[in-house]
Structure formats: structure tokens, C-alpha cells
Design an enzyme around this catalytic site. Structure first.
Site, PDB file in Angstrom:
ATOM      1  N   HIS A 103     -16.524 103.001  48.980  1.00  0.00           N
ATOM      2  CA  HIS A 103     -16.579 101.557  48.689  1.00  0.00           C
ATOM      3  C   HIS A 103     -16.806 101.276  47.213  1.00  0.00           C
ATOM      4  CE1 HIS A 103     -17.741 100.998  53.177  1.00  0.00           C
ATOM      5  NE2 HIS A 103     -16.451 101.219  53.004  1.00  0.00           N
ATOM      6  N   GLY A 169     -27.789 107.642  57.852  1.00  0.00           N
ATOM      7  CA  GLY A 169     -28.138 106.298  57.390  1.00  0.00           C
ATOM      8  C   GLY A 169     -27.007 105.300  57.396  1.00  0.00           C
TER       9      GLY A 169
HETATM   10  N1  APR Z   1     -33.420 106.746  56.911  1.00  0.00           N
HETATM   11  C1  APR Z   1     -32.265 106.881  57.608  1.00  0.00           C
HETATM   12  N2  APR Z   1     -31.558 105.842  58.107  1.00  0.00           N
HETATM   13  C2  APR Z   1     -32.063 104.612  57.886  1.00  0.00           C
HETATM   14  C3  APR Z   1     -33.263 104.383  57.175  1.00  0.00           C
HETATM   15  C4  APR Z   1     -33.945 105.520  56.675  1.00  0.00           C
HETATM   16  N3  APR Z   1     -35.096 105.411  55.982  1.00  0.00           N
HETATM   17  N4  APR Z   1     -33.479 103.034  57.140  1.00  0.00           N
HETATM   18  C5  APR Z   1     -32.445 102.452  57.797  1.00  0.00           C
HETATM   19  N5  APR Z   1     -31.605 103.386  58.256  1.00  0.00           N
HETATM   20  C6  APR Z   1     -30.358 103.213  59.015  1.00  0.00           C
HETATM   21  C7  APR Z   1     -30.322 102.005  59.923  1.00  0.00           C
HETATM   22  O1  APR Z   1     -30.845 102.341  61.206  1.00  0.00           O
HETATM   23  C8  APR Z   1     -28.830 101.708  59.994  1.00  0.00           C
HETATM   24  O2  APR Z   1     -28.203 102.455  61.028  1.00  0.00           O
HETATM   25  O3  APR Z   1     -29.338 102.988  58.062  1.00  0.00           O
HETATM   26  C9  APR Z   1     -28.303 102.192  58.643  1.00  0.00           C
HETATM   27  C10 APR Z   1     -27.987 101.058  57.682  1.00  0.00           C
HETATM   28  O4  APR Z   1     -26.891 100.347  58.217  1.00  0.00           O
HETATM   29  P1  APR Z   1     -26.176  99.236  57.296  1.00  0.00           P
HETATM   30  O5  APR Z   1     -27.245  98.392  56.662  1.00  0.00           O
HETATM   31  O6  APR Z   1     -25.125  98.603  58.135  1.00  0.00           O
HETATM   32  O7  APR Z   1     -25.523 100.060  56.108  1.00  0.00           O
HETATM   33  P2  APR Z   1     -24.133 100.839  56.124  1.00  0.00           P
HETATM   34  O8  APR Z   1     -23.861 101.470  57.466  1.00  0.00           O
HETATM   35  O9  APR Z   1     -24.141 101.750  54.959  1.00  0.00           O
HETATM   36  O10 APR Z   1     -23.056  99.647  55.875  1.00  0.00           O
HETATM   37  C11 APR Z   1     -21.714 100.057  55.702  1.00  0.00           C
HETATM   38  O11 APR Z   1     -21.159  97.765  55.126  1.00  0.00           O
HETATM   39  O12 APR Z   1     -21.646  95.879  53.957  1.00  0.00           O
HETATM   40  C12 APR Z   1     -20.850  96.992  53.971  1.00  0.00           C
HETATM   41  O13 APR Z   1     -19.877  98.008  52.110  1.00  0.00           O
HETATM   42  C13 APR Z   1     -21.098  97.841  52.760  1.00  0.00           C
HETATM   43  O14 APR Z   1     -21.047 100.241  52.595  1.00  0.00           O
HETATM   44  C14 APR Z   1     -21.578  99.151  53.336  1.00  0.00           C
HETATM   45  C15 APR Z   1     -21.026  99.123  54.742  1.00  0.00           C
END
Ligand code: APR
Length: 235
Positions: A103, A169
């Protein structure tokens, strides 16, 4: 041995960088359609640039956590490619040498007219009136919603060839990135590290580690590197 780390915002949570969809996450504070789409940039470039300027400052002030730092240790047992959905540079700052940003990356900017003239800007702000090399308004080199993900084909090839994949994550909510977990071959050992993983988007045959990134990865890296060491010779 080919090792893939597929990371999302959760790996940077312990560095103090907000995730998107956890409570208090970025998409609770901002509307995606106002700050993370090409239409938003066209409508109000200052609002979009300021949103990424704030994120860039947060990232500059953050430091890689234990999870980021454990990943290069896997290079002792195989070839490690990090495929990240994150726009922060914490994997690189923790010593990972092969990082693919699906991204985009917050330290890069490009032309707003064509997908080119990419340049490193470090942690400098981008303001209205800053121009790319083609004299168009400079914009973050970030993949906004609705834009293509250029590195996807490369990422799929790497995942197809993986012997070990560690998904860490990510809520696996955003496509096409989330579909990578479905591209592993039957030979691949797939680990998923996430304290609250939504297992609805996950294929079969994976090992779930319901822990925070640093703890989960610390234990897993120890397990994988010890497993690789030659067994003690019997007396
Ligand atoms: N350790 C591991 N996992 C964690 C922690 C932690 N300390 N804290 C939160 N999480 C997990 C949550 O349970 C969740 O499953 O990380 C994940 C975060 O999910 P999102 O906030 O949706 O982030 P992500 O999956 O990276 O989003 C994907 O969405 O908005 C777009 O472009 C943006 O790259 C991003 C994409």
C-alpha cells in the site's frame, strides 16, 4: 527455505501507531472517503496532505518494536521477504532488507498526474504547491482505496513459493492484499499471530497464535530457529 512475513497494522500497534479497525482506530477518527481516496485528494488536497503529514510525524517519532526486530533473525534459517500492508518504515528501521509495501510507503512521494516520478522525501511534510518532477502537485506514494496495487503479482509469486508464511496483525479486511493468505501452497506452514483474529477470512491448515505481535513472534522465531539447529548427538 523461503519465508514470508505478511504484516498489517497490528505489528506496529506496540510501537504506538494506531491500527485502523480496532476501537479508537484511524477509521474511527477519519472518514476513508475524505482522506484516503483519489476523489478526496482532488476535492480537498490540503486535508488529505495534512492527514498524511500527521501520520508521517507519528511514524518518525515511533520506534520499531520487538516484533519488527525479531524478523531479521529468521534470515539465519532462510530467505526472508516481508510483504507489508503498512506504510510505515519500521520493518526497514528494524533491519529487514527485503520489504514490499503493498500500500506504499510514507517516506515516498510521486506525481499526482501519472503513477511515476517517485521520490524519497523522508519525514518531510508535503504541502499544496509542492511539485513533483513533472510539475504536477506532489502526493504521497500511497495506494488509496480504489487504486491498483502494483506489487500484488510479485507478492503472489513469493507467497506461492513460500515454505513458511507468518501472517501478523491484519484483520484481512482489505483486498486484494487479504487474498494473499489463500495463495500458499500445500507445502507451506502458515502461522497467524493476532490477539483477536477474525478467522472468517482465513483458509484451513494454519496455526493460530492468539498473542500480541512481539510475544507471538518472539516465541515463534525461537521455535523455528531452534528446530533448525542440528539435534544434539546422542552420547
Ligand atoms: N499484535 C498483533 N496484532 C494486533 C495487535 C498487536 N499488538 N493489535 C491489534 N492487532 C490486530 C487486530 O486484531 C486486527 O486483526 O491487528 C489487526 C489490525 O487490523 P486493521 O486495523 O484492519 O489493519 P490492517 O489489517 O493492516 O488494514 C489493512 O486497510 O485501511 C487499509 O490500507 C489500510 O493497509 C491497511 C489495510
Amino acid at each position: 527455505m523461503e519465508i514470508i512475513i505478511f504484516s498489517g497494522a497490528g505489528i506496529s500497534a506496540e510501537s504506538g501507531i494506531a491500527t485502523f479497525r480496532d476501537s479508537g482506530g484511524l477509521w474511527e477518527q477519519h472518514k476513508i472517503e475524505e482522506v484516503a481516496t483519489p476523489e478526496a485528494f482532488h476535492k480537498n488536497p490540503k486535508l488529505v496532505l495534512d492527514f498524511y503529514n500527521q501520520r508521517r510525524q507519528n511514524i518518525q517519532n515511533a520506534v520499531p518494536n520487538e516484533a519488527h526486530r525479531k524478523i531479521p533473525l529468521l534470515e539465519s534459517i532462510g530467505n526472508v521477504n516481508v510483504i507489508t500492508q503498512n506504510i510505515d518504515d519500521l520493518h526497514e528501521r528494524a533491519g529487514s532488507a527485503q520489504v514490499i509495501h503493498l500500500h506504499g510507503c510514507i517516506t515516498q512521494a510521486k506525481s499526482s498526474r501519472i503513477d511515476d516520478f517517485i521520490e524519497e522525501i523522508g519525514y518531510l511534510d508535503i504541502n499544496v504547491g509542492d511539485l513533483a518532477k513533472d510539475k504536477s502537485q506532489l502526493r504521497p506514494h500511497i495506494v488509496w482505496f480504489g487504486e491498483p496495487v502494483p506489487a500484488m503479482d510479485l507478492a503472489i509469486d513469493l507467497v506461492k513459493n513460500a515454505d513458511i508464511m507468518i501472517t501478523i496483525g491484519s484483520s484481512l479486511n482489505v483486498y486484494p492484499a487479504a487474498s494473499l493468505v489463500l495463495e500458499t501452497s500445500t507445502k507451506c506452514q502458515h502461522f497467524v499471530i493476532d490477539p483477536n483474529v477474525q478467522d472468517l477470512n482465513l483458509p484451513e491448515n494454519y496455526t493460530l497464535i492468539k498473542e500480541q505481535a512481539s510475544e507471538g513472534l518472539n516465541n515463534l522465531v525461537q521455535h523455528l530457529t531452534n528446530r533448525q539447529k542440528k539435534p544434539l548427538k546422542s552420547e
